[in-house]
Design a protein around this motif. Sequence first.
Motif, short mmCIF file in Angstrom:
data_model
loop_
_atom_site.label_atom_id
_atom_site.label_comp_id
_atom_site.label_asym_id
_atom_site.label_seq_id
_atom_site.Cartn_x
_atom_site.Cartn_y
_atom_site.Cartn_z
N CYS A 37 0.82 -1.21 0.00
CA CYS A 37 0.00 0.00 0.00
C CYS A 37 0.86 1.27 0.00
N HIS A 38 2.09 1.15 0.52
CA HIS A 38 2.94 2.32 0.67
C HIS A 38 4.37 2.03 0.24
N LEU A 39 4.91 2.89 -0.60
CA LEU A 39 6.35 2.93 -0.83
C LEU A 39 6.92 3.95 0.14
N LEU A 40 7.81 3.50 1.01
CA LEU A 40 8.33 4.36 2.06
C LEU A 40 9.85 4.40 2.03
N HIS A 41 10.40 5.61 2.00
CA HIS A 41 11.83 5.74 2.19
C HIS A 41 12.15 5.39 3.65
N PRO B 286 4.18 8.42 -1.62
CA PRO B 286 3.74 9.26 -0.50
C PRO B 286 3.52 10.70 -0.92
N VAL B 287 2.78 11.41 -0.10
CA VAL B 287 2.71 12.87 -0.24
C VAL B 287 4.03 13.43 0.27
N ALA B 288 4.67 14.28 -0.52
CA ALA B 288 5.98 14.82 -0.14
C ALA B 288 5.80 16.22 0.45
#
Length: 423
Positions: free
Chosen positions: A144-148, A195-197
């Motif tokens: 659901c999320h690509l996260l750094h 994500p929203v940056a």
Amino acid sequence: MSLSLGIDVGTGGVRTAVVDECGTVLSMARSTHAPQRSDRIDAEMWWHTVETCILRQVSALEGCGYAGGEISRIAVDGTSGSMVLCDVALRPVVRALMYDSGGFEAEAAEIDRHAPPSHIARGPNSALARATRLVAEDMDGLACHLLHQSDFIAARLIGSGGHSDRNNSLKTGLDPVTGRWPDWIGEVIDAALLPVAHAVGTPISEVGPDVARRLGLAPNAVVCAGTTDSIAAFLAAAPPETGTAVTSLGSTLAIKMLVRERIDDPAIGLYSHRLGNAWLVGGASNSGGAVLARFFSSEDIARLSDRIDPTVPSGLDYYPLIRAGERFPVNDPDLAPRVSPRPADDVTFLQGLLEGMARIEARCYREIEKRGGGFPDTIRSAGGGAGNPAFTEIRARALGVSPICAKDVEAAVGVARVAAGVP
């Protein structure tokens, strides 16, 4: 008193710092990552180390007469380009990939079909190529999320994903001028995963109540958008003045210089982040302390460095890397390490490695100068290598400028100041 906590997630472990409203450091703590295979990184390890470090930080803070409940703002930095895919519950669904992983030629070819020719997200060791490989490894489609790396820790703190900062998102394809993902990126990766940056320092959400209770934090502490490790180190070490540069001498070698105009050259791994009304230009080499650690313990490095005469060159022509692949000042995923021949004398061998790193650093700044950024007026040093006098003198000879050891050299301090909203 309102305090701010900075969390620096590095290659070898986690460091934290707590600062007051003026950015003065009150307390610090650290914790080491558990050993893992470089090709099978489990992001849960990042979180476990962060939890341990925060608990130590709160205990150390109490020893200084403060309390964890006085921490009102938190920000996280991480290694630029390290990332993981998570499900809706923030559980990793595949392995994590680190900043120095490469070999994603097929993914790069697909990106090249859509990205502008000069875009930083192009190339087989780009963060976007890394992201598309992770998506391909999610065989069950649970992500659901690509996260750094720093996004993942922030998400675990607040209990929800979908947030990042503009610095970490840059190499994944974000437009640094608009702060948005470009239209073409949806042709490469499912845009719903992105994500929203947020602008660095922007408040995102409060720490989850269970996490706050378990770690001894205030339940209303706010997590703010963080940054990358090298930018955090810059903010710890230097005032935000154009012409000022910072070299971070950690596991890798990262350089940053504040300039008036944006400078980008993905062909050599050079890129810019917006910082106020200026641009922070720079890049990161895969050379650095991790190479030294392959051959020497920290005690050996200190002992041998004392015996180096920096005025007498070793005569060795090294390009110190752990494995093939370089990001800056040469963007070449196949660049081979050059650490031989190895002399019988360990002092000479160490000197040759340090000289090789110093030449890389000097070339980094010369590449910026060639592209109109000028040569730095001042170079401050951060990271573990900054306190090595022999290395400092070797670097001065290569740079033509005597580096200054910054008063605050830890990225954790810089990201704590991001949380506090002070320069």
